[in-house]
Scaffold this active site. Structure first.
Site, PDB file in Angstrom:
ATOM      1  N   SER A 118       0.839  -1.201   0.000  1.00  9.09           N
ATOM      2  CA  SER A 118       0.000   0.000   0.000  1.00  9.09           C
ATOM      3  C   SER A 118       0.880   1.259   0.000  1.00  9.09           C
ATOM      4  CB  SER A 118      -0.956  -0.036   1.204  1.00  9.09           C
ATOM      5  OG  SER A 118      -2.034   0.844   1.005  1.00  9.09           O
ATOM      6  N   HIS A 126      -6.621  -6.256  -2.169  1.00 13.62           N
ATOM      7  CA  HIS A 126      -5.516  -5.436  -1.669  1.00 13.62           C
ATOM      8  C   HIS A 126      -4.861  -6.085  -0.443  1.00 13.62           C
ATOM      9  CE1 HIS A 126      -3.080  -1.898  -1.203  1.00 13.62           C
ATOM     10  NE2 HIS A 126      -3.530  -1.650   0.016  1.00 13.62           N
ATOM     11  N   ASP A 130      -7.210  -5.099  -7.568  1.00 14.65           N
ATOM     12  CA  ASP A 130      -6.833  -4.229  -6.446  1.00 14.65           C
ATOM     13  C   ASP A 130      -7.057  -2.754  -6.817  1.00 14.65           C
ATOM     14  OD1 ASP A 130      -5.709  -2.920  -4.311  1.00 14.65           O
ATOM     15  OD2 ASP A 130      -3.726  -3.844  -4.487  1.00 14.65           O
TER      16      ASP A 130
END
Length: 618
Positions: free
Chosen positions: A140, A336, A201
């Site tokens: 991330s 994710h 994602d």
């Protein structure tokens, strides 16, 4: 296209990739730690730096611009610019006319805080001293920090840049504009950035939409990703209205961007494209490095073409019908968080497809890109991306084929300079322009300027490979061209009194072909911008010569008068310009001889006296 082993292609083992992924997710559990360092068992040559992510809207994008991006300070990332491209909007100061990269401001601020408030520099230096290979990793926004840290290390440890630093990210958002992609490829750093992205994602696609269009929904969604939040991986958030709105908003903006990009790749000259940009704000963010798309069934697709990656980010996240949207919306959040499990299976299966020869990609099922769900339209866009790269290589072959012609004409001018250097000097000989040799030199000058103007225009349009302006052969050839030909251009400019109509050469008349090739050399040698002006000092001399006799005006330019003399003296001593500059009756000597005594530098006085003694002896 075909299957190959991933580790060999990336120069980093599959086990190290898995370990990096594990450590990336572990870093989230310690949000107060700016970074964590993992050293492996004795004898291991690797050390991994992992960075935690951030889970507030403010940590993703500032509100100063629609997309939260801002031009960087080159003092922090000096290579993150287009060396040869001249930014017309930058104003008249040629030392500030680079096309400078824009980074996500929030990510950049986090990195600057990390640099100033942690032991990062010391730990990196420690690993370098131990001759370790250093992997920066993050999931991330931790991935964004890893990317910025890697660029900073490549900038600051050039001797260790060859395979010492790697960056491996998982579900990382994009961090900046196309200049970063261009600069990273130019510096030959692209292979050190490895990004894993799952097919659905949403995070790597988030910044394709303006923050203002998704802020409320994004704020509601972020706890889903935060392992320290009670709402972590919550099904209610994943199936919420906010999640649906976030997904549709991002994809709506992504389609505008990718359609515009694909049209440019396909060579569209439709003015409507530029008109649309005035009304629809398109994201400036662009991928760079190596992307590995995880398809969800164990297959991996490796892509290095940044234009193709951008298209895949949009087209691979499509649904075949509206009824599938709800399923995809939930997937776009859940995926994710699922990189560890995905890679465990995918890396063991070793089914990897590369983006070689995209221009020949079949429009129907091909057995390679099918797992990304790419439509015929998507495949056409990938073909265009592949063809654009091929077009750049063809252009490189075209300009490389002119190298011999360039050298031939440069030799003519070198011979002309040698012929003139004991009489009046080749600058003044060309300015007087009365002999056949002057005419012959002028023909070579015209041929050379035409060739180089064509090359510079290609660079401006990014129609040549990004690596060209950092290629030693081209830097040397460009420097030789600039030093030989620009003095003739200056002489021609003032011989025809163009300064009276256009203005001083250095302010309004200097062509991009010389600015560009000068910056190539300055960038390669890490010199201050504007320091290699040995090819254009005549323009300063001409402007200062006009002031001769007007003592008030001359003293008003005192700093410039002294600077020009010091520079010329140093360049003569370094062999960058010839002593013919000092010949009696040359433009330089005429100007210098009329200077007040207290404005004549010792260096030039000594050189003048030395040349006078040699001439008297001869």
């Amino acid at each position: 296209m075909g299957s190959e082993r991933l580790g060999e292609m990336l120069s980093i083992s599959e086990e190290l990739i898995k370990k990096s992924c594990y450590l990336s997710f572990q870093a989230h559990k310690f949000p107060d730690d700016l970074f964590r360092v993992e050293k492996f068992a004795a004898g291991s040559s690797d050390v991994v730096f992992s960075f935690p992510g951030s889970w507030s809207v403010e940590s993703w994008a500032s509100v100063e611009s629609a997309f939260g991006d801002k031009k960087i300070q080159l003092s922090l990332f000096p290579s993150m610019k287009s060396v040869g491209y001249y930014d017309e909007a930058a104003g008249p100061d040629e030392h500030q006319d680079f096309a400078t990269a824009s980074f996500n401001q929030a990510f950049l601020q986090k990195f600057e805080h990390l640099l100033q408030n942690s032991q990062l520099k010391n730990k990196v230096q420690e690993a370098i001293n131990e001759k370790k290979r250093i992997v920066f990793t993050g999931h991330s926004t931790g991935g964004a920090t890893a990317v910025l840290t890697t660029i900073w290390c490549l900038e600051n440890y050039p001797k260790q840049s060859n395979g010492t630093f790697f960056c491996v990210t998982f579900g990382s958002p994009l961090i900046g504009n196309h200049i970063i992609s261009h600069a990273v490829r130019r510096e030959n750093w692209s292979q050190y950035f490895i990004h894993f992205v799952k097919r659905y994602d949403i995070v790597p696609r988030i910044l394709l939409a303006p923050l203002s269009s998704i802020q409320r929904e994004f704020e509601r969604i972020l706890p889903f990703f935060d392992p320290n939040s009670p709402a972590y991986a919550s099904e209610s958030i994943g199936s919420s209205v906010e999640a649906f709105r976030l997904f549709t908003n991002v994809m709506r903006n992504a389609v505008s961007l990718t359609t515009h990009a694909a049209s440019k790749l396909q060579g569209s000259t439709n003015l409507l494209l530029e008109t649309v940009k005035k009304f629809v704000k398109l994201s400036p963010y662009k991928p760079f490095g190596t992307y590995i798309f995880c398809t969800g069934n164990g297959n991996l697709v490796l892509m290095k073409n940044p234009e193709a990656v951008l298209q895949v980010l949009f087209y691979s996240c499509q649904s075949s019908s509206e009824t599938e949207w709800a399923t995809i919306v939930l997937k776009c959040l859940k995926e994710h968080l699922a990189y560890e499990n995905e890679l465990e299976g995918s890396l063991d299966m070793q089914s990897v497809t590369c983006d070689d020869n995209l221009e020949t990609l079949p429009l129907a099922s091909d057995g390679f890109f099918d797992d990304l769900g790419l439509s015929e339209k998507a495949r056409l866009c990938l073909r265009a991306a592949g063809e654009f790269e091929k077009h750049k290589r063809r252009n490189q072959e075209k300009v490389s084929s002119k190298m011999e012609m360039i050298r031939k004409h440069l030799k003519v001018i070198e011979e002309y300079r040698a012929l003139c250097e004991h009489t009046v000097g080749y600058y003044d000989a060309f300015k007087i322009h009365k002999d056949k040799t002057d005419f012959k030199a002028n023909l070579s000058r015209i041929e050379l300027t035409g060739i180089w103007d064509e090359i510079i225009e290609m660079l401006k349009r990014y129609d040549l490979p990004d690596e060209l302006e950092a290629t030693k052969e081209w830097i040397n050839l460009g420097t030789r061209f600039r030093r030989l030909v620009e003095p003739l251009d200056v002489a021609n400019y003032y011989r025809h009194s163009k300064d009276e109509d256009t203005g001083p050469y250095m302010k309004t008349g200097r062509p991009k072909r010389y600015k560009c090739t000068q910056r190539w050399l300055e960038h390669e040698q890490k010199l201050q911008s504007g320091s290699c002006g040995e090819s254009c000092f005549w323009a300063d001399v001409e402007e200062l010569h006009k002031l001769s006799g007007n003592f008030a005006a001359v003293y008003g330019e005192r700093e410039r008068v002294l600077r020009v003399q010091e520079q010329v003296g140093k360049w003569i001593q370094d062999g960058l310009i010839g002593t013919d500059v000092l010949l009696k009756s040359s433009t330089f000597e005429k100007w210098w001889s009329k200077l007040p005594t207290d404005l004549k530098t010792e260096t030039i006085s000594r050189l003048m006296n030395g040349l006078g003694n040699v001439q008297a002896w001869q």
